[in-house]
Scaffold this motif. Structure first.
Motif, PDB file in Angstrom:
ATOM      1  N   LEU A  62      13.462   8.670 -16.651  1.00 36.54           N
ATOM      2  CA  LEU A  62      12.011   8.984 -17.047  1.00 36.54           C
ATOM      3  C   LEU A  62      11.609   7.650 -16.548  1.00 36.54           C
ATOM      4  CD1 LEU A  62      12.840  10.785 -19.593  1.00 36.54           C
ATOM      5  CD2 LEU A  62      11.825  11.766 -18.164  1.00 36.54           C
ATOM      6  N   LEU A  63      11.803   6.171 -17.238  1.00 32.98           N
ATOM      7  CA  LEU A  63      11.086   5.132 -16.883  1.00 32.98           C
ATOM      8  C   LEU A  63      10.316   5.190 -15.193  1.00 32.98           C
ATOM      9  CD1 LEU A  63      13.007   2.513 -19.005  1.00 32.98           C
ATOM     10  CD2 LEU A  63      11.360   3.269 -19.200  1.00 32.98           C
ATOM     11  N   ILE A  64      10.987   5.599 -13.853  1.00 29.57           N
ATOM     12  CA  ILE A  64      10.561   4.733 -12.861  1.00 29.57           C
ATOM     13  C   ILE A  64      10.007   6.866 -12.780  1.00 29.57           C
ATOM     14  CG2 ILE A  64      11.490   5.243 -10.526  1.00 29.57           C
ATOM     15  CD1 ILE A  64      14.336   4.383 -11.652  1.00 29.57           C
ATOM     16  N   LEU A  65      10.416   7.550 -13.367  1.00 28.07           N
ATOM     17  CA  LEU A  65       8.887   8.680 -12.794  1.00 28.07           C
ATOM     18  C   LEU A  65       7.670   8.302 -13.602  1.00 28.07           C
ATOM     19  CD1 LEU A  65       8.479  11.486 -11.065  1.00 28.07           C
ATOM     20  CD2 LEU A  65       9.490  12.405 -14.150  1.00 28.07           C
ATOM     21  N   GLY A  66       7.738   7.410 -15.314  1.00 27.91           N
ATOM     22  CA  GLY A  66       6.451   7.082 -15.626  1.00 27.91           C
ATOM     23  C   GLY A  66       5.615   6.268 -15.011  1.00 27.91           C
ATOM     24  N   VAL A  67       6.624   5.069 -14.028  1.00 24.15           N
ATOM     25  CA  VAL A  67       6.061   3.830 -13.486  1.00 24.15           C
ATOM     26  C   VAL A  67       4.863   4.272 -12.068  1.00 24.15           C
ATOM     27  CG1 VAL A  67       5.856   2.203 -12.606  1.00 24.15           C
ATOM     28  CG2 VAL A  67       7.229   2.765 -14.627  1.00 24.15           C
ATOM     29  N   ALA A  68       5.750   5.802 -11.605  1.00 25.59           N
ATOM     30  CA  ALA A  68       5.725   5.741  -9.989  1.00 25.59           C
ATOM     31  C   ALA A  68       4.676   6.516 -10.223  1.00 25.59           C
ATOM     32  CB  ALA A  68       7.263   6.625  -9.067  1.00 25.59           C
ATOM     33  N   THR A  69       4.999   8.356 -11.602  1.00 25.83           N
ATOM     34  CA  THR A  69       3.996   9.128 -10.826  1.00 25.83           C
ATOM     35  C   THR A  69       2.004   8.200 -11.066  1.00 25.83           C
ATOM     36  OG1 THR A  69       4.876  10.590 -12.154  1.00 25.83           O
ATOM     37  CG2 THR A  69       2.584  10.936 -12.791  1.00 25.83           C
ATOM     38  N   PRO A  70       1.688   7.054 -12.153  1.00 26.72           N
ATOM     39  CA  PRO A  70       0.117   6.835 -12.018  1.00 26.72           C
ATOM     40  C   PRO A  70      -0.242   6.343 -10.472  1.00 26.72           C
ATOM     41  CG  PRO A  70       0.999   5.830 -13.651  1.00 26.72           C
ATOM     42  CD  PRO A  70       2.189   7.071 -13.092  1.00 26.72           C
ATOM     43  N   LEU A  71       0.980   5.614  -9.671  1.00 20.91           N
ATOM     44  CA  LEU A  71       0.818   4.341  -9.348  1.00 20.91           C
ATOM     45  C   LEU A  71       0.229   5.929  -7.381  1.00 20.91           C
ATOM     46  CD1 LEU A  71       2.900   2.056  -9.561  1.00 20.91           C
ATOM     47  CD2 LEU A  71       0.551   2.297  -9.452  1.00 20.91           C
ATOM     48  N   GLY A  72       1.627   6.737  -7.590  1.00 20.28           N
ATOM     49  CA  GLY A  72       1.664   7.806  -6.423  1.00 20.28           C
ATOM     50  C   GLY A  72       0.347   8.467  -6.291  1.00 20.28           C
ATOM     51  N   VAL A  73      -0.266   9.278  -7.164  1.00 14.11           N
ATOM     52  CA  VAL A  73      -1.583   9.673  -7.938  1.00 14.11           C
ATOM     53  C   VAL A  73      -3.191   8.904  -7.347  1.00 14.11           C
ATOM     54  CG1 VAL A  73      -3.381  10.571  -9.610  1.00 14.11           C
ATOM     55  CG2 VAL A  73      -0.801  11.596  -9.769  1.00 14.11           C
ATOM     56  N   VAL A  74      -2.879   7.602  -7.971  1.00 15.42           N
ATOM     57  CA  VAL A  74      -4.071   6.549  -7.417  1.00 15.42           C
ATOM     58  C   VAL A  74      -4.202   6.335  -6.044  1.00 15.42           C
ATOM     59  CG1 VAL A  74      -5.183   4.494  -7.330  1.00 15.42           C
ATOM     60  CG2 VAL A  74      -4.442   5.547  -9.733  1.00 15.42           C
ATOM     61  N   LEU A  75      -2.418   5.788  -5.494  1.00 14.99           N
ATOM     62  CA  LEU A  75      -2.123   5.745  -4.378  1.00 14.99           C
ATOM     63  C   LEU A  75      -2.991   7.073  -2.610  1.00 14.99           C
ATOM     64  CD1 LEU A  75      -1.846   3.376  -1.237  1.00 14.99           C
ATOM     65  CD2 LEU A  75       0.630   4.471  -1.972  1.00 14.99           C
ATOM     66  N   GLY A  76      -2.449   8.353  -3.679  1.00 15.51           N
ATOM     67  CA  GLY A  76      -2.596   9.104  -2.702  1.00 15.51           C
ATOM     68  C   GLY A  76      -4.128   9.828  -2.316  1.00 15.51           C
ATOM     69  N   TYR A  77      -4.342   9.421  -4.134  1.00 17.26           N
ATOM     70  CA  TYR A  77      -6.172   9.904  -3.866  1.00 17.26           C
ATOM     71  C   TYR A  77      -6.746   8.492  -2.624  1.00 17.26           C
ATOM     72  CZ  TYR A  77     -11.046  10.845  -5.114  1.00 17.26           C
ATOM     73  OH  TYR A  77     -11.911  10.781  -5.097  1.00 17.26           O
ATOM     74  N   VAL A  78      -6.512   7.355  -2.925  1.00 20.07           N
ATOM     75  CA  VAL A  78      -6.937   6.152  -2.311  1.00 20.07           C
ATOM     76  C   VAL A  78      -7.208   6.968  -0.559  1.00 20.07           C
ATOM     77  CG1 VAL A  78      -7.687   3.808  -1.571  1.00 20.07           C
ATOM     78  CG2 VAL A  78      -7.185   4.774  -4.377  1.00 20.07           C
ATOM     79  N   THR A  79      -5.636   6.483  -0.012  1.00 18.81           N
ATOM     80  CA  THR A  79      -5.425   7.382   0.592  1.00 18.81           C
ATOM     81  C   THR A  79      -6.080   8.999   1.467  1.00 18.81           C
ATOM     82  OG1 THR A  79      -3.497   5.996   0.580  1.00 18.81           O
ATOM     83  CG2 THR A  79      -3.651   7.385   2.677  1.00 18.81           C
ATOM     84  N   SER A  80      -6.228   9.639   0.271  1.00 21.25           N
ATOM     85  CA  SER A  80      -7.052  10.734   0.887  1.00 21.25           C
ATOM     86  C   SER A  80      -8.178  10.553   1.307  1.00 21.25           C
ATOM     87  CB  SER A  80      -7.193  11.868  -0.182  1.00 21.25           C
ATOM     88  OG  SER A  80      -7.198  11.695  -1.232  1.00 21.25           O
ATOM     89  N   ARG A  81      -8.708  10.022   0.693  1.00 21.34           N
ATOM     90  CA  ARG A  81     -10.460   9.227   0.441  1.00 21.34           C
ATOM     91  C   ARG A  81     -10.580   8.621   1.791  1.00 21.34           C
ATOM     92  NH1 ARG A  81     -14.623   9.671  -3.212  1.00 21.34           N
ATOM     93  NH2 ARG A  81     -15.635   8.254  -2.095  1.00 21.34           N
ATOM     94  N   TYR A  82      -9.963   7.256   2.541  1.00 22.60           N
ATOM     95  CA  TYR A  82      -9.503   7.162   3.832  1.00 22.60           C
ATOM     96  C   TYR A  82      -9.820   7.490   5.609  1.00 22.60           C
ATOM     97  CZ  TYR A  82      -8.139   3.313   7.246  1.00 22.60           C
ATOM     98  OH  TYR A  82      -8.388   2.927   8.776  1.00 22.60           O
ATOM     99  N   LEU A  83      -8.262   8.837   4.928  1.00 19.25           N
ATOM    100  CA  LEU A  83      -8.049   9.630   6.044  1.00 19.25           C
ATOM    101  C   LEU A  83      -9.559  10.323   6.082  1.00 19.25           C
ATOM    102  CD1 LEU A  83      -4.149   9.883   5.610  1.00 19.25           C
ATOM    103  CD2 LEU A  83      -5.420   7.855   6.957  1.00 19.25           C
ATOM    104  N   ALA A  84     -10.147  10.960   5.263  1.00 21.08           N
ATOM    105  CA  ALA A  84     -10.808  11.670   5.510  1.00 21.08           C
ATOM    106  C   ALA A  84     -12.034  11.286   5.808  1.00 21.08           C
ATOM    107  CB  ALA A  84     -11.670  12.191   4.167  1.00 21.08           C
ATOM    108  N   GLY A  85     -12.359  10.065   5.781  1.00 15.65           N
ATOM    109  CA  GLY A  85     -13.525   9.163   6.141  1.00 15.65           C
ATOM    110  C   GLY A  85     -13.030   8.431   7.695  1.00 15.65           C
ATOM    111  N   ARG A  86     -11.975   8.538   7.747  1.00 10.35           N
ATOM    112  CA  ARG A  86     -11.845   8.183   9.258  1.00 10.35           C
ATOM    113  C   ARG A  86     -11.721   9.392  10.358  1.00 10.35           C
ATOM    114  NH1 ARG A  86     -11.787   3.336  11.581  1.00 10.35           N
ATOM    115  NH2 ARG A  86      -9.512   2.842  12.592  1.00 10.35           N
ATOM    116  N   TRP A  87     -11.092  10.328   9.817  1.00 10.63           N
ATOM    117  CA  TRP A  87     -10.994  11.480  10.485  1.00 10.63           C
ATOM    118  C   TRP A  87     -11.902  12.269  10.204  1.00 10.63           C
ATOM    119  CZ3 TRP A  87      -5.659  12.962   9.016  1.00 10.63           C
ATOM    120  CH2 TRP A  87      -4.087  11.795   9.404  1.00 10.63           C
TER     121      TRP A  87
END
Length: 203
Positions: A62-87
């Motif tokens: 649960l500690l790992i999940l609590g730390v990984a969830t917000p990091l994964g959401v932020v990283l996924g959103y930033v990456t999707s914006r970058y890829l949308a701009g590139r592709w």
């Protein structure tokens, strides 16, 4: 229009990656809990009750999940914006839609359920098996046998449905589920064959 085409193209691949990641995550959680069997045995010897053992077992995932969830959401959103701009088109807006939020919630819930199932098996294990450090194989329960048969039957039904089409159509739910169902069915059948051959060799 380009964003819609990209979404319809990427979504099946994302679904497959999510399922593969969940399978790998479940194996990693199981392996981590296997390494902590001695810790649970020591806690049992010190007089921990069932609720305390559950807390001890669930704390790490649960500690790992609590730390990984917000990091994964932020990283996924930033990456999707970058890829949308590139592709696609530079400056194309990439909203965080409801389906993305539901996918995040689904992954978190499934991960929590997997962690709870692994911890339940470890907590229900007798102290003698925890101290021994070796988990002996046990026969699958009737519920697991039924689940395996249903998965194999679903894979065969999806395969027959895909082959029975006279004309190619646009991909639907059957096309998306067919590779996953076939992989699960082949894995289950090959595992049963290996178990049968192993038992035959032992006898």
């Amino acid at each position: 229009a380009r964003r819609g085409v990209a979404r319809s193209t990427v979504e099946p691949a994302v679904l497959s990656l999510i399922l593969v990641a969940l399978v790998l995550l479940s194996r990693l959680i199981s392996a981590a809990m296997g390494l902590r069997r001695g810790e649970l045995a020591l806690a049992s010897l010190r007089g921990y009750n069932r609720r305390q053992l559950w807390f001890l077992g669930m704390l790490e995932p649960l500690l790992i999940l609590g730390v990984a969830t917000p990091l994964g959401v932020v990283l996924g959103y930033v990456t999707s914006r970058y890829l949308a701009g590139r592709w696609l088109v530079p400056g194309l807006p990439v909203p965080f839609i409801l389906a993305s939020g539901l996918a995040v919630v689904g992954v978190v819930v499934v991960t929590g359920v997997v962690a709870a199932a692994v911890v339940r098996d470890a907590v229900n294990e007798p102290l003698s098996a925890q101290i021994a450090g070796v988990r002996r194989p046990t026969r699958a329960g009737r519920g697991m046998v039924i689940v395996r048969l249903v998965l194999v039957a679903g894979a065969l039904a999806a395969l027959v449905t895909a082959w029975s089409r006279s004309k190619p159509k646009a991909p639907d739910a059957t096309d998306l589920a067919l590779p996953m169902l076939l992989a699960i069915a082949v894995g289950l059948l090959s595992g049963l064959v290996v178990l049968w051959l192993s038992g035959l060799w032992v006898r």
